[in-house]
Scaffold this motif. Structure first.
Motif, mmCIF file in Angstrom:
data_model
loop_
_atom_site.group_PDB
_atom_site.id
_atom_site.type_symbol
_atom_site.label_atom_id
_atom_site.label_comp_id
_atom_site.label_asym_id
_atom_site.label_seq_id
_atom_site.Cartn_x
_atom_site.Cartn_y
_atom_site.Cartn_z
ATOM 1 N N LYS A 150 -1.327 -8.202 -7.847
ATOM 2 C CA LYS A 150 -1.275 -7.816 -6.431
ATOM 3 C C LYS A 150 -1.428 -6.309 -6.371
ATOM 4 O O LYS A 150 -0.494 -5.569 -6.623
ATOM 5 C CB LYS A 150 0.068 -8.203 -5.799
ATOM 6 N N ALA A 151 -2.628 -5.847 -6.120
ATOM 7 C CA ALA A 151 -2.837 -4.400 -6.097
ATOM 8 C C ALA A 151 -3.013 -3.911 -4.672
ATOM 9 O O ALA A 151 -2.786 -2.755 -4.374
ATOM 10 C CB ALA A 151 -4.045 -4.029 -6.928
ATOM 11 N N THR A 152 -3.380 -4.758 -3.766
ATOM 12 C CA THR A 152 -3.518 -4.351 -2.372
ATOM 13 C C THR A 152 -2.756 -5.332 -1.503
ATOM 14 O O THR A 152 -2.466 -6.441 -1.900
ATOM 15 C CB THR A 152 -5.001 -4.353 -1.921
ATOM 16 N N VAL A 153 -2.496 -4.884 -0.326
ATOM 17 C CA VAL A 153 -1.704 -5.678 0.605
ATOM 18 C C VAL A 153 -2.426 -5.645 1.937
ATOM 19 O O VAL A 153 -2.954 -4.616 2.333
ATOM 20 C CB VAL A 153 -0.304 -5.045 0.771
ATOM 21 N N ASP A 154 -2.502 -6.765 2.593
ATOM 22 C CA ASP A 154 -3.094 -6.762 3.924
ATOM 23 C C ASP A 154 -2.351 -5.784 4.813
ATOM 24 O O ASP A 154 -1.143 -5.659 4.721
ATOM 25 C CB ASP A 154 -2.995 -8.161 4.560
ATOM 26 N N LYS A 155 -3.111 -5.111 5.701
ATOM 27 C CA LYS A 155 -2.468 -4.071 6.494
ATOM 28 C C LYS A 155 -1.328 -4.604 7.352
ATOM 29 O O LYS A 155 -0.322 -3.973 7.511
ATOM 30 C CB LYS A 155 -3.498 -3.349 7.376
ATOM 31 N N GLU A 156 -1.482 -5.825 7.857
ATOM 32 C CA GLU A 156 -0.418 -6.361 8.712
ATOM 33 C C GLU A 156 0.867 -6.559 7.925
ATOM 34 O O GLU A 156 1.929 -6.660 8.482
ATOM 35 C CB GLU A 156 -0.823 -7.706 9.319
ATOM 36 N N ASP A 157 0.711 -6.632 6.620
ATOM 37 C CA ASP A 157 1.866 -7.007 5.833
ATOM 38 C C ASP A 157 2.571 -5.828 5.194
ATOM 39 O O ASP A 157 3.579 -6.003 4.528
ATOM 40 C CB ASP A 157 1.433 -7.992 4.756
ATOM 41 N N GLU A 158 2.023 -4.642 5.363
ATOM 42 C CA GLU A 158 2.578 -3.496 4.646
ATOM 43 C C GLU A 158 4.053 -3.308 4.950
ATOM 44 O O GLU A 158 4.875 -3.167 4.039
ATOM 45 C CB GLU A 158 1.803 -2.235 5.025
ATOM 46 N N MET A 159 4.383 -3.325 6.237
ATOM 47 C CA MET A 159 5.782 -3.102 6.600
ATOM 48 C C MET A 159 6.635 -4.283 6.168
ATOM 49 O O MET A 159 7.759 -4.114 5.689
ATOM 50 C CB MET A 159 5.889 -2.873 8.112
ATOM 51 N N THR A 160 6.089 -5.491 6.329
ATOM 52 C CA THR A 160 6.806 -6.691 5.896
ATOM 53 C C THR A 160 7.128 -6.594 4.402
ATOM 54 O O THR A 160 8.245 -6.900 3.972
ATOM 55 C CB THR A 160 5.938 -7.940 6.171
ATOM 56 N N CYS A 161 6.149 -6.171 3.620
ATOM 57 C CA CYS A 161 6.357 -6.046 2.176
ATOM 58 C C CYS A 161 7.447 -5.015 1.874
ATOM 59 O O CYS A 161 8.321 -5.234 1.028
ATOM 60 C CB CYS A 161 5.059 -5.620 1.487
ATOM 61 N N LEU A 162 7.363 -3.905 2.593
ATOM 62 C CA LEU A 162 8.339 -2.842 2.377
ATOM 63 C C LEU A 162 9.756 -3.370 2.619
ATOM 64 O O LEU A 162 10.675 -3.137 1.819
ATOM 65 C CB LEU A 162 8.034 -1.712 3.365
ATOM 66 N N ILE A 163 9.923 -4.086 3.704
ATOM 67 C CA ILE A 163 11.248 -4.602 4.061
ATOM 68 C C ILE A 163 11.694 -5.675 3.065
ATOM 69 O O ILE A 163 12.843 -5.681 2.618
ATOM 70 C CB ILE A 163 11.237 -5.183 5.492
ATOM 71 N N LYS A 164 10.769 -6.558 2.712
ATOM 72 C CA LYS A 164 11.105 -7.590 1.721
ATOM 73 C C LYS A 164 11.564 -6.938 0.419
ATOM 74 O O LYS A 164 12.552 -7.349 -0.192
ATOM 75 C CB LYS A 164 9.864 -8.454 1.430
ATOM 76 N N GLY A 165 10.827 -5.904 0.020
ATOM 77 C CA GLY A 165 11.175 -5.206 -1.215
ATOM 78 C C GLY A 165 12.531 -4.533 -1.098
ATOM 79 O O GLY A 165 13.348 -4.556 -2.033
ATOM 80 N N CYS A 166 12.779 -3.964 0.058
ATOM 81 C CA CYS A 166 14.041 -3.268 0.270
ATOM 82 C C CYS A 166 15.200 -4.256 0.228
ATOM 83 O O CYS A 166 16.216 -4.014 -0.441
ATOM 84 C CB CYS A 166 13.978 -2.529 1.605
ATOM 85 N N ASN A 167 15.049 -5.358 0.926
ATOM 86 C CA ASN A 167 16.092 -6.394 0.885
ATOM 87 C C ASN A 167 16.340 -6.844 -0.556
ATOM 88 O O ASN A 167 17.480 -7.035 -0.981
ATOM 89 C CB ASN A 167 15.670 -7.606 1.723
ATOM 90 N N PHE A 168 15.246 -7.006 -1.295
ATOM 91 C CA PHE A 168 15.339 -7.498 -2.669
ATOM 92 C C PHE A 168 16.161 -6.562 -3.555
ATOM 93 O O PHE A 168 17.085 -6.985 -4.244
ATOM 94 C CB PHE A 168 13.923 -7.668 -3.230
ATOM 95 N N VAL A 169 15.819 -5.276 -3.530
ATOM 96 C CA VAL A 169 16.549 -4.364 -4.422
ATOM 97 C C VAL A 169 17.992 -4.191 -3.970
ATOM 98 O O VAL A 169 18.894 -4.074 -4.800
ATOM 99 C CB VAL A 169 15.846 -2.979 -4.578
ATOM 100 N N LEU A 170 18.205 -4.197 -2.638
ATOM 101 C CA LEU A 170 19.587 -4.042 -2.166
ATOM 102 C C LEU A 170 20.444 -5.230 -2.591
ATOM 103 O O LEU A 170 21.622 -5.084 -2.907
ATOM 104 C CB LEU A 170 19.616 -3.892 -0.641
ATOM 105 N N LYS A 171 19.844 -6.410 -2.613
ATOM 106 C CA LYS A 171 20.606 -7.599 -2.975
ATOM 107 C C LYS A 171 20.781 -7.739 -4.482
ATOM 108 O O LYS A 171 21.805 -8.227 -4.944
ATOM 109 C CB LYS A 171 19.897 -8.859 -2.448
ATOM 110 N N ASN A 172 19.764 -7.321 -5.229
ATOM 111 C CA ASN A 172 19.748 -7.678 -6.642
ATOM 112 C C ASN A 172 20.073 -6.551 -7.609
ATOM 113 O O ASN A 172 20.309 -6.806 -8.782
ATOM 114 C CB ASN A 172 18.376 -8.276 -7.006
ATOM 115 N N ILE A 173 20.041 -5.335 -7.147
ATOM 116 C CA ILE A 173 20.319 -4.245 -8.075
ATOM 117 C C ILE A 173 21.591 -3.513 -7.651
ATOM 118 O O ILE A 173 21.602 -2.831 -6.630
ATOM 119 C CB ILE A 173 19.128 -3.266 -8.161
#
Lengths: 665, 665
Positions: free
Chosen positions: A102-125
């Motif tokens: 996964k090297a690129t992300v659809d533009k509509e999903d950029e913020m969604t990805c950012l938030i998903k990633g943020c939730n992930f690290v906050l929960k798991n690390i």
């Protein structure tokens, strides 16, 4: 840029999982990338002992085998290397069925990805988020992750600024933003100083004096503006002095003024949005932040100024990976990645501040360019022990070595000193494999480098603790395929213990103990309340010479065959064996196997016994439970014993009864 | 810089109150400055007619006399002229007992002065605040002043930005601020463009294209970022393009980008503070704004963007004088200036946008350098008519000529066309004074210049109306000491009317009217409800040939002597005469003499009769009262008659009964 892929398939080609810089070797590692990696794990299997007892046979069999595990491997590198990377992808990875890039992300999903990633690290690390304090003893103050991470505010400072309110896993809203962001610092900075590189601009800024360029309150009023509560040093007008002065301003001063201007502005906006939406947790990310001490400092200063300390600026250790992690999670939604727990792999992750321009500038040129994060997916979901008195304030670790310089110095020395022994142990555990020596040497180098890094950057992986030092060692051993160096020793010792089980009586064992009274001694109270119905829990994976749940299963079975008390308890289900989800010599009660938590809740557990230095001293010594607890250990380290006011082999027998009010919490 | 002082003492030295540019003449005017000025006023005084009726004697005596009135006179000029000014002060004004010069303000008082000044103009100058709309038909939309001006937010954009919440006359708090203000635009602008003058920077900005320098959403995403609600044209990153591009950027483009950056930032901060403190009235001031269309436009755009129209950006016509007005008020606190009502003098005030760099650049070089504001202190406090149905929505004027281009064109032509006649009238009224011709000529020039200015800048004094054109003419006449050009004509006509009072019957008078039905005809309903107990109110000061309260007093007395009905009514206090506080041919029911308001309230007035074109057509035609009302007029202007669908001399007899629900409002 970040790439997400799987870890190396080390089973077939090489036993070496280490990723060595520089770039050509980084990309070589990608060759083996796929979402699911194969790890070498050590397993135990019982023989059939039911027929007769054979004296010469070992207690159980140990097998080393390949196991498919999920690991996320993120590499962050500068755009300059993008072609090297793309060439590599073209040559090696395209059309490889099982690999996911996964090297690129659809533009509509950029913020969604950012938030998903943020939730992930906050929960798991754990210790993902930290407060930055430039002038404090410890520059980084890591925050214990709140069990419920929502709601929070994410201020993403890229070219511009996005202010996003996150209320649940899939519920977020961009509630504000600003065009004055990293691109403005970069763009205006380039125009003012003719310096085109972002990092260089930051370095200029870190050397400048903003007061030469900015108009301060005292420049206008000769001092403070008391009636309005404005101090004399407050910036009244950014770049105000250049409005009317004809003199030349230095690049450093202008860069600093620009940095202050932008940071203060974002800080104020963040505070206002936090207040408007009643949010106290505010995380900052984006390339403007990304571990740069200068920007973290100015943002923190600004937040403190505007909220008078009511809101803290929080930063994320893995902020640079959020988008890539989110992209992976989005792509892997059919696997439902959120149902698993994940763990940062300290061996594969390069740690915070390796990119800092201020710290270790030599190192920066190498590892600053490539940052890495590896996340291991655990087989089971980890949750809080239901008996924690206050999950939000629970801290597993007894001493935070980032704050205790003396203890840090000792333990880093101690772990480095013990390294030879560990290397020998690792080699000895794989005598049949000649290349184990080479791997063990690589392990030594890697772990020593980690320890040295931690000496200069104690905060590289969050709070530095004895636990994290132990875990890092386990991760590094695993990285070089030493999954369980103590397996054979444990096997032998368990075997011996079983043989002497009936001969070596309990009273005899007690006599081996230090004479009472012990260092901490509540033995009598404990005896008062003993009753039976127990859950025995061991580690899910190997760590040092600690017994694992698999070993425990076999041992208990064998003891039951000899001992009618144990036999009856097992049969009547008064004794249950449940794994704890951990592979560490220490124990984090906020990350326990969900099954164990269920059993604890269903059985109405009213006593928790935590045993051993790692679990009862290094961690959980101060853990407050809502039921009675025993924390037992023999201090096998003279430095620590002395620190606790005792001598080596002192006994700790801590018995705690929660107060009524707290128990109902 | 602003100076506050009194108006010229024209009584002793010269009859010419006009202030002529350039500077040397401005400062000459200061020579006569003191806080209390002497005006020439016309007064009427009754003779003793009690003994016998003398056919040859006039009804009453007219005397022109000096009267001390309070007038604030503010001059704003560029720092370049400061020495000229100070020299003048030293030579002429220092040690002059009665004169007050406030040229500096203690630092602690700066904000207090600003707020005092702001409260003052909001309370005393109708149409002080306006909304700016660059692309609308009328660039300025003036706001009716709310009877209660508090609470409001003042965003003062000087070098930096102060955000002040004002809750009462003496209660305000600086709740926020920003270092990104006018000084930043100026300072960064100077560094980027090598242009050192603020106005030039604004001119550069007005010609630039920010999209050449800023990174837009579409530059990043190729279009809008729909899911986040961001349009493609939104600025993602101010100066973002200069971060990575090597090309040269034009001064104009950079200045524009800078302007957008700063305006948007302030706009967002203002919105957030307004929301946090639940304030809907947000005024912008400071040198960054000060009538500059470019900055008003960008701020307005920003506020609209961030609040989605919920909050409007309001600007103040006299924003540049707030500090000086406040300083005066603070210095004059022993006079308790807030107990009086004040009125903008259109003759002495130079009006909005004379400093605009975009409009009339030629004029700008002259009058832009010197801006003036004159405020007359009225003898009495003005308040709302208690019978206004909704004081917050009451608008005195029937047609806003800034919005009605056709009407504006007609009336400006009409007033210019009538100028010769007015000049003749003025000269004729002072036949005994030879220099009256010269003064009348100066009046002509001044008023013609005002009309011409209004043709290009209809918004110069707020909403342009027939009322303001009439008032401006009165102010200009007064400026050149023609306080009451119609006094002798009125005297003669009143005299005549009294003589014919008994001969010229009511029925006879009725026959002079247009045949019924009238253009608007509710005469019958009116007759139905007539009953007696009246308050007769006339103007406090002269305006055109309208009867003044003083004249009315004399006339009523004389009629009472002849007419037993009137005599009885006066004696029994069923007929009371009260002045209305106005000196205009029109009538603003929100600014009436406080005594009149008290009488109206105490007598439980249930009918209001408004008579004459100025009071019932040009103003108050749509005024909604909480009691019954009659609006009566003969349309003496064919253009207006036609517009209303009638012919010249059409009668308007408008009878209105408030609906029950509204009446209780």
């Amino acid at each position: 840029m970040a790439l997400s892929g799987g870890a190396a398939d080390r089973g077939s080609h090489s036993m070496d999982k280490s990723i060595t810089l520089p770039p050509d070797e980084i990309f070589r590692n990608l060759e083996n990338a796929k979402r699911f990696a194969i790890d070498i794990v050590a397993k135990v299997r019982s023989f059939d002992h039911s027929a007769k007892e054979t004296d010469g046979d070992p207690l159980y069999e140990i097998s080393v085998q390949e196991e498919i595990t999920a690991r996320l491997h993120f590499i962050k590198f500068e755009n300059a290397y993008i072609e090297t990377c793309l060439d590599f992808i073209k040559d090696h990875l395209v059309n490889t069925e099982t690999k996911v890039i996964k090297a690129t992300v659809d533009k509509e999903d950029e913020m969604t990805c950012l938030i998903k990633g943020c939730n992930f690290v906050l929960k798991n690390i754990p210790h993902e988020a930290f407060v930055y304090a430039k002038h404090a003893d410890s520059e980084f103050r890591f925050q214990n992750t709140h069990p419920d991470i929502f709601p929070y505010l994410l201020i993403n400072i890229g070219s511009g600024v996005s202010i996003v309110k996150v209320e649940a896993e899939d519920k977020f809203e961009r509630i504000g933003g600003s065009s004055i962001g990293g691109g403005t610092f970069w763009g205006l900075g380039a125009l003012l100083t003719k310096t085109k590189r972002f990092d260089e601009l930051l370095q200029l800024a870190s050397k400048g004096q903003h007061t030469n360029v900015d108009m301060l309150v005292k420049d206008i009023y000769g001092g403070a503006y008391g009636s309005l509560g404005l101090t004399g040093d407050l910036i009244a007008s950014s770049f105000g002095k250049s409005a009317t002065t004809d003199k030349e301003f230095s690049k450093e001063d202008m860069a600093k003024s620009l940095l202050h201007m932008i940071s203060n502005d974002i800080g104020q906006l963040a505070c206002l949005y936090a207040k408007l939406h009643n949010l106290t947790r505010v995380y900052f990310g984006g390339f403007f932040i990304r571990g740069h001490p200068v920007t973290m400092h100015t943002i923190t200063y600004s937040i403190n100024f505007f909220t008078k300390g009511e809101v803290q600026a929080l930063f994320l250790r893995h902020e640079g990976y959020l988008g890539a992690i989110g992209a992976f999670l989005k792509g892997a939604e059919e696997d439902n990645p959120n149902q698993y727990s994940w763990e940062e792999n300290y061996a594969g992750s390069s740690g915070l501040m390796s990119a800092s321009p201020e710290l270790n500038p030599v190192q920066r040129a190498r590892s600053g360019t490539f940052d890495m994060l590896e996340m291991d997916r655990l087989d089971r979901q980890l949750v809080n022990l239901p008996l924690l008195q206050d999950p939000t304030s629970y801290i597993p670790d007894t001493v935070d070595l980032t704050e205790d310089a003396l203890a840090r110095e000792y333990w880093l020395y101690c772990f480095e000193d013990a390294l030879d022994g560990v290397v020998k142990r690792a080699i000895a555990s794989q005598k049949d494999q000649p290349e184990a020596v080479e791997r063990a040497e690589k392990f030594r180098q890697k772990y020593r480098h980690k320890v040295q890094t931690l000496r200069h950057q104690p905060f590289a992986y969050g709070s530095l603790t004895v636990r994290s030092l132990l875990d890092t060692r386990e991760h590094c051993l695993n990285e070089f395929n030493f999954p369980d160096p103590y397996s054979k020793i444990k096997q032998k010792e368990n075997d011996m213990a079983l043989k002497y089980y009936l001969k070596f009586g309990f009273e005899q064992a007690k006599q081996q103990l230090q004479e009472r009274p012990w260092l901490v001694d509540a033995y009598n109270q404990w005896i008062e309340r003993l009753k039976l119905s127990s859950v025995l829990t061991g580690n899910s994976g190997p760590a040092l010479n600690d017994v694992t749940n698999s070993e425990l299963q076999i041992l208990t079975e064998r003891i039951a065959a000899m001992d009618p008390v144990i036999h009856a308890a097992l049969k009547e289900d008064r004794l249950a064996l449940v794994q704890n989800g951990s592979s560490s010599p220490c124990l984090d009660l906020s990350r326990l196997d969900k099954v164990l938590a269920t059993v604890v809740r269903e059985r109405g557990t009213d006593l928790v016994i935590i045993e051993g230095m790692g679990r009862a001293i290094h961690t959980n010594y101060y853990a407050m439970l809502s039921c009675e607890s025993l924390k037992l250990a023999v201090i096998k380290n003279s430095w620590l014993a002395e620190r606790l006011g005792g001598k080596i082999f002192s006994v700790v027998f801590k018995y705690e009864v929660p107060s009524k009010a707290q128990g109902q919490h």
